[in-house]
Design a protein around this motif. Structure first.
Motif, PDB file in Angstrom:
ATOM      1  N   ILE A   5       0.841  -1.200   0.000  1.00 11.25           N
ATOM      2  CA  ILE A   5       0.000   0.000   0.000  1.00 11.25           C
ATOM      3  C   ILE A   5       0.877   1.252   0.000  1.00 11.25           C
ATOM      4  N   VAL A   6       1.961   1.234   0.781  1.00 14.24           N
ATOM      5  CA  VAL A   6       2.896   2.362   0.806  1.00 14.24           C
ATOM      6  C   VAL A   6       3.525   2.553  -0.574  1.00 14.24           C
ATOM      7  N   HIS A   7       3.930   1.450  -1.177  1.00  9.91           N
ATOM      8  CA  HIS A   7       4.499   1.478  -2.525  1.00  9.91           C
ATOM      9  C   HIS A   7       3.500   2.079  -3.509  1.00  9.91           C
ATOM     10  N   LEU A   8       2.251   1.645  -3.423  1.00  9.48           N
ATOM     11  CA  LEU A   8       1.200   2.148  -4.319  1.00  9.48           C
ATOM     12  C   LEU A   8       0.976   3.642  -4.099  1.00  9.48           C
ATOM     13  N   PHE A   9       1.026   4.079  -2.848  1.00  5.42           N
ATOM     14  CA  PHE A   9       0.802   5.489  -2.526  1.00  5.42           C
ATOM     15  C   PHE A   9       1.836   6.386  -3.204  1.00  5.42           C
ATOM     16  N   PHE A  10       3.117   6.078  -3.033  1.00  9.37           N
ATOM     17  CA  PHE A  10       4.167   6.928  -3.602  1.00  9.37           C
ATOM     18  C   PHE A  10       4.181   6.868  -5.132  1.00  9.37           C
TER      19      PHE A  10
END
Length: 268
Positions: A107-112
């Motif tokens: 999810i963090v990867h997708l956010f950035f």
């Protein structure tokens, strides 16, 4: 990197986040789990290839690139690895099992990655950040709380309802965390909710000021009068002509004015 490829990887990562959630929400058969693990391995291969290509193309070589994008490394761990660890009944398996939240780095990867796609759009930034924070908070709270015998959050629906109530400061209190880990996540989500509200108000204010600025600018052009941007250009030109007489503070102010003018012209 090609923007279409960025969008493709973002879509793939979104699908992988959904795939990660499925075993936690539904009771899946052995064949269904195997299918999910195969799909997840394909996603991991795509993420690794993407990371390698950006590593090669980046001006930040070696450890600098890895330090800046460290959050992508745990996002590339395959789902089957966590399944093997969770089945391990030894002391090591029990110790590592608590690291299940690592899978949420997708999810963090997708956010950035999404931020890079919509770069420069502040309202979209806030919407994306709010959505990701809510999703991350709900899923992590479910993973931490659902296994507790006294849990009030026992399914993913309750987790999302709790996350929305927490972020918006509604605080209904019908579902709430009972574990230490759950309360830590709740505290962080409360702080994020307050921050989102503050940033949203300031961003909307800035957008209104810029809109008014543009209207005044267009009105000035309609009356064949010098626009604000034209006046700024004249001021910048006069400063550049006398650049040798500028002190450091005046020079810094000149650079800031040029950057601001460039942003305004790109938005007009």
């Amino acid at each position: 990197m090609n923007k279409k490829f960025e969008i493709f990887v973002s879509i793939v990562t979104t699908i992988s986040v959904i795939v990660i959630l499925l075993p936690s929400i539904f009771s899946l058969t052995y064949n269904q789990l195997q299918t999910i693990y195969i799909l997840d391995i394909i996603v991991v291969i795509i993420l690794v290839a993407d990371f390698y290509l950006r590593f090669k193309e980046s001006e930040e070589k070696g450890i600098k690139f890895i330090a800046k994008h460290w959050y992508e490394i745990p996002a590339m761990l395959p789902l089957i690895l966590f399944a093997i660890i969770e089945q391990d009944q030894s002391f090591i398996g029990a110790s590592v099992r608590g690291l299940r939240l690592i899978r949420l780095f997708r999810i963090v990867h997708l956010f950035f990655r999404t931020l890079r796609i919509f770069e420069g759009r502040r309202i979209l930034y806030i919407i994306i950040f709010s959505t990701m924070a809510l999703t991350f908070g709900a899923i992590s709270e479910y993973l931490v709380e659902s296994s507790s015998p006294n849990a009030k959050i026992t399914n993913i629906g309750d987790a999302f309802w709790w996350a929305i109530a927490t972020v918006t400061a509604a605080g209904y209190g019908d579902v709430y965390p009972v574990t230490v880990g759950g309360r830590i996540i709740a505290s962080l989500l409360m702080i994020v909710g307050i921050a989102i509200l503050g940033v949203l108000i300031s961003t909307l204010g800035a957008e209104l000021i810029e809109t008014r600025f543009k209207k005044e600018n267009n009105r000035s052009k309609g009356k064949l009068e010098p626009s604000i941007t034209d006046e700024t250009k004249i001021l910048i030109k006069s400063k550049i002509d006398g650049m040798e007489n500028l002190n450091q503070e005046d020079f810094d102010n000149l650079l800031a004015t040029i950057k601001h003018l460039r942003v305004m012209l790109r938005k007009c």
